[in-house]
Structures are given as structure tokens and as C-alpha cells.
Design an enzyme around this catalytic site. Structure first.
Site, short mmCIF file in Angstrom:
data_model
loop_
_atom_site.label_atom_id
_atom_site.label_comp_id
_atom_site.label_asym_id
_atom_site.label_seq_id
_atom_site.Cartn_x
_atom_site.Cartn_y
_atom_site.Cartn_z
CB CYS A 181 -1.58 0.10 1.15
SG CYS A 181 -2.15 1.12 0.61
CG HIS A 222 -3.27 -3.31 4.15
ND1 HIS A 222 -2.50 -3.15 4.26
CD2 HIS A 222 -4.50 -2.18 2.85
CE1 HIS A 222 -2.00 -1.20 3.75
NE2 HIS A 222 -3.04 -1.29 3.47
N1 GLN Z 1 -1.64 7.52 2.66
C1 GLN Z 1 -3.01 6.16 1.16
C2 GLN Z 1 -3.39 6.44 0.40
O1 GLN Z 1 -3.97 6.62 1.50
C3 GLN Z 1 -1.99 4.60 1.96
C4 GLN Z 1 -2.84 3.96 2.75
C5 GLN Z 1 -2.65 2.62 3.32
O2 GLN Z 1 -1.55 2.31 3.08
N2 GLN Z 1 -2.93 1.77 4.02
O3 GLN Z 1 -3.88 6.65 -0.28
#
Ligand code: GLN
Length: 244
Positions: free
Chosen positions: A99, A199
Site C-alpha cells: 500500500c 493488507h
Molecule cells: N496513505 C495512503 C493512501 O491513502 C496509503 C494508505 C495505506 O497504506 N493503507 O493512499
């Protein structure tokens, strides 16, 4: 960095910046790698690399997790200052980036507030915010040689990621959003680096991917199979949730 004793035959798993990229439980990926190695009688340890540490370049495999925009910025600064991860990837060491980490490893990303932050250019990708946040079950068909089972994860991101020519998609979306730029792709693969929005943690849900990384980290063609009915059950449940 934790000061652990290890021998040359110990598999060393780098958990990169869990202090800032640990929000979504992706540190579990390092635990899964260690456990699946140990279950085969292979010595393995996790090396935590925090904001207090330089990033070592000679570990066997690296994992990075997701984070909120500000934490992601601290991580970007640290990885720019200590380019051990870039050197490890250049040497072909496997890296799993989840992510926010895909975004950090790209050329640049824009935060939800619209600020552009330079990344570390390990992946030929750029990321801009989508109109809305993508949250939910994600199922993809893998595109990497050596992976055959559908991939399952939980996505939670606002960023939408565009791949440049040097990066290939990690999967084709069957359910969920993925990279979120309308081309049906999920994640990015370039050399020994795999980035994904999954995730879960991803390696708990996708044992084939865990073993794929382990074989590369260990430099072996295959590993003894593990019979873990509870993992199969988890996969079945999650893949069914992705069909609803
Ligand atoms: N901040 C980033 C986004 O919202 C990554 C979020 C995350 O790692 N779940 O795209």
C-alpha cells in the site's frame, strides 16, 4: 535495529520502518515468512529497521507496510537518506511493499491534501489521490510466473497508482479496485520488488506468495509443502467475501 545473533545460515527478514509504516498490521508479513521458514527447519529472524537505524543492504528479504500520509512522508525521507533498500533491490533481493509503500517506492505520490512528495524511484509508478477512498475485499488473478492461486487482500487507500513501462501489474482485478486508475491492474512488479495494495496481512492470506518470496530469499527452486488446514480455511472465507 535489533541486535540479534545470527549465523550465516539464518534467514534474515528485514521489517522496514514498522514504527511509521505499521498502521495496518502488515508487520504480520514478516512473522509469516519467519514462521513458514521455521516450520521447514530453516533458522529465521526478523530484523526491525526503525527510524533510528540506517537501512542495511544485505538482508535476505524485506517487507514494508502501509501507513497514513504523514507517516509515509517520514518513511520516504528516511529511505532517501539511507539507500540500503535500493541497493538490496539492485542486487536482486526480494522486497514486498504494501500500500503506502508502493507509493513511497515510486517516483512521486500526491497526498490527500494534494502535496507532491518525491519517492525513491525503485518502482516506475506515480500515485495521485482518487475521488474517493477504496476500502474492501480485493481479489486478483496473479500475473507473476510461479503464482497460480487467486490473490486475496483487504484494500484501504485513497491513492491511485499509474504504472510506467518498467513496472508490470502484480495482478488483474477480479473484485475490488486495485490501482484505481481504470485499467484493471493491481500492484506493481519490477525486478525483485513486488508492490501490492493488499493488507490482510497479504502473506497470511496468500501462502503461495509467502513461499514465492522465501524461495527467492533462500535461492532454492522449491520448498517442502506445508499442510495447514487453518490457512486454507482462512483463504476460502476471504475469497468468498470477495465474491459478495
Ligand atoms: N496513505 C495512503 C493512501 O491513502 C496509503 C494508505 C495505506 O497504506 N493503507 O493512499
Amino acid at each position: 535495529m535489533s541486535d540479534q545473533k545470527s549465523t550465516e545460515s539464518t534467514l534474515r527478514i528485514g521489517l522496514v520502518l514498522p514504527d511509521v509504516m505499521g498502521t495496518y498490521g502488515d508487520g504480520g508479513n514478516a512473522l509469516i515468512l519467519r514462521q513458514r521458514a521455521r516450520m521447514r527447519g530453516i533458522d529465521a529472524e526478523i530484523v526491525n529497521i526503525t527510524l533510528d537505524d540506517a537501512v542495511p543492504e544485505t538482508l535476505d528479504v524485506y517487507t514494508l507496510g502501509g501507513a497514513e500520509d504523514f507517516a509515509q512522508r517520514l518513511a520516504t525521507r528516511h529511505l532517501t537518506r539511507y539507500p540500503g533498500l535500493q541497493r538490496a533491490a539492485e542486487a536482486g533481493r526480494p522486497v514486498l511493499a504494501i500500500c503506502a509503500a508502493i507509493q513511497v517506492l515510486g517516483h512521486w505520490y500526491e497526498t490527500s491534501a494534494g502535496e507532491r512528495v518525491e519517492g525513491i524511484s525503485m518502482l516506475d509508478v506515480t500515485t495521485s489521490p482518487q475521488d474517493s477512498r477504496s476500502i474492501g475485499e480485493l481479489v486478483t488473478a496473479p500475473t507473476l510466473d510461479g503464482l497460480t492461486a487467486p490473490l486475496s487482500g483487504f484494500e484501504n487507500h485513497r491513492g491511485g497508482t499509474t504504472l510506467g513501462p518498467a513496472a508490470k501489474p502484480f495482478g488483474r482485478v477480479r473484485h475490488g479496485v486495485g490501482n484505481g486508475v481504470g485499467d484493471g491492474t493491481e500492484g506493481a512488479v519490477q525486478g525483485s520488488v513486488i508492490g501490492t495494495y493488499m493488507h490482510g496481512p497479504a502473506l497470511a492470506r496468500n501462502p503461495e506468495l509467502a513461499d514465492y518470496l522465501l524461495t527467492r530469499a533462500l535461492g532454492v527452486d522449491e520448498l517442502a509443502p506445508l499442510d495447514l488446514p487453518e490457512v486454507d480455511r482462512l483463504r476460502k472465507e476471504r475469497l468468498a467475501a470477495g465474491r459478495r
